[in-house]
Design a protein around this motif. Structure first.
Motif, short mmCIF file in Angstrom:
data_model
loop_
_atom_site.label_atom_id
_atom_site.label_comp_id
_atom_site.label_asym_id
_atom_site.label_seq_id
_atom_site.Cartn_x
_atom_site.Cartn_y
_atom_site.Cartn_z
N UNK A 105 34.51 36.94 46.91
CA UNK A 105 35.01 35.63 47.81
C UNK A 105 34.36 35.32 48.86
N UNK A 106 33.80 34.30 48.75
CA UNK A 106 32.98 33.89 50.84
C UNK A 106 33.68 33.43 51.52
N UNK A 107 33.91 34.12 52.97
CA UNK A 107 34.91 33.84 53.71
C UNK A 107 34.00 33.46 54.39
N UNK A 108 34.68 32.36 55.48
CA UNK A 108 34.33 31.19 56.53
C UNK A 108 34.44 32.10 58.16
N UNK A 109 33.36 32.58 58.40
CA UNK A 109 33.99 33.19 60.07
C UNK A 109 33.46 32.37 61.37
N UNK A 110 34.18 32.34 61.96
CA UNK A 110 34.26 31.70 63.14
C UNK A 110 32.81 32.76 63.97
N UNK A 111 31.49 32.32 64.48
CA UNK A 111 30.66 32.39 65.16
C UNK A 111 31.02 34.14 66.39
N UNK A 112 31.32 33.57 66.50
CA UNK A 112 32.13 34.37 67.93
C UNK A 112 33.48 35.13 67.92
N UNK A 113 33.74 35.61 65.89
CA UNK A 113 34.39 36.61 65.31
C UNK A 113 33.21 37.56 65.76
N UNK A 114 32.20 37.44 65.34
CA UNK A 114 31.04 38.38 65.11
C UNK A 114 30.75 39.15 65.72
N UNK A 115 30.50 40.53 65.27
CA UNK A 115 30.54 41.23 66.63
C UNK A 115 29.05 41.92 65.96
N UNK A 116 28.28 41.80 66.33
CA UNK A 116 26.24 42.50 66.09
C UNK A 116 26.33 43.48 66.96
N UNK A 117 25.81 44.56 66.63
CA UNK A 117 24.91 45.64 66.33
C UNK A 117 24.28 46.22 65.79
N UNK A 118 23.20 45.29 67.01
CA UNK A 118 21.31 45.46 67.00
C UNK A 118 20.35 47.11 65.96
N UNK A 119 21.46 47.99 67.21
CA UNK A 119 20.86 48.84 66.89
C UNK A 119 21.29 50.13 65.62
N UNK A 120 22.61 49.38 65.19
CA UNK A 120 22.48 49.87 63.58
C UNK A 120 22.38 48.53 62.93
N UNK A 121 21.92 47.76 63.08
CA UNK A 121 21.68 46.12 61.85
C UNK A 121 22.63 46.46 61.38
N UNK A 122 24.06 46.20 61.69
CA UNK A 122 25.42 45.29 61.32
C UNK A 122 25.93 45.07 61.72
N UNK A 123 27.01 44.25 61.29
CA UNK A 123 27.98 43.17 62.41
C UNK A 123 29.28 43.97 62.20
N UNK A 124 30.12 43.26 62.43
CA UNK A 124 32.12 43.79 61.93
C UNK A 124 32.67 41.81 62.64
N UNK A 125 33.80 42.86 61.81
CA UNK A 125 34.95 41.36 62.63
C UNK A 125 35.82 42.39 62.61
N UNK A 126 36.92 41.65 63.68
CA UNK A 126 38.34 42.64 63.97
C UNK A 126 39.51 42.02 63.78
N UNK A 127 39.09 42.42 62.35
CA UNK A 127 40.19 42.36 61.65
C UNK A 127 40.34 42.79 60.14
N UNK A 128 41.36 43.31 58.98
CA UNK A 128 41.08 44.59 58.17
C UNK A 128 41.03 43.59 57.15
N UNK A 129 40.23 44.48 56.23
CA UNK A 129 39.82 43.55 54.55
C UNK A 129 41.52 43.23 53.95
#
Length: 179
Positions: A105-129
């Protein structure tokens, strides 16, 4: 008489340049910043030195960025960014990995829900899979956006297929046109 006209034009031009420079200077603040509301660059035009790059993301850096859920489990990668007509990123598309990297699937997520961690070079969202599909729009294939179609509503892929069909018919006039 001719000399008087030339002199008048020269004086008028000099006066216009002087007044124009004064008007321009009045539009500038003391520190060289434009006094126009919302202008964020120094001088008359922006240069690379005047833009603060340290608080920005390059789109190419976000593409394929790994995204994790609230339990730190991999969800997928950023595959697209949706940009509104106002020029701002409104949503990101997270491509979930399918079987052997195909599908999913492709999930469309609002930009402001994505938290980017520049040090780890990853992103996360505040919900479970498990909550992902309940909370965000999911697509097997994304709908067309503004640049995915021309003014007639025909996608570039369809236009290319139609053009190939026309080219084949020109090369082989006996080709059945019902194909």
């Amino acid at each position: 008489m001719h000399r008087k006209s030339i002199a008048s034009i020269a004086i008028g031009s000099a006066l216009a340049l002087t007044l124009g420079g004064t008007a321009y200077a009045q539009g500038m603040a003391q520190d060289g910043m434009s006094s126009d509301q919302g202008t964020m660059y120094q001088g008359a035009a922006p240069t690379g030195q005047d833009i603060n790059f340290s608080d920005k993301y390059k789109a190419s850096s976000l593409n394929n960025l790994q995204v994790k859920d609230a339990q730190d489990q991999d969800i997928g990668q950023v595959s697209e960014m949706l940009i509104g007509q106002d020029g701002n990123v409104s949503h990101v598309v997270i491509g979930e990995s399918g079987f052997l990297g195909v599908g999913g699937q492709q999930y469309v997520i609002p930009w402001d829900r994505l938290q980017i961690d520049p040090q780890q070079q990853t992103a996360s969202i505040d919900v479970s899979q498990d909550q992902l599909s309940a909370e965000f729009a999911a697509f097997d294939e994304l709908p067309q956006t503004l640049l995915d179609q021309d003014q007639t509503g025909v996608s570039p892929d369809q236009m290319q297929q139609d053009q190939m069909r026309q080219d084949q018919m020109q090369q082989d006039p006996m080709m059945d046109q019902s194909q």
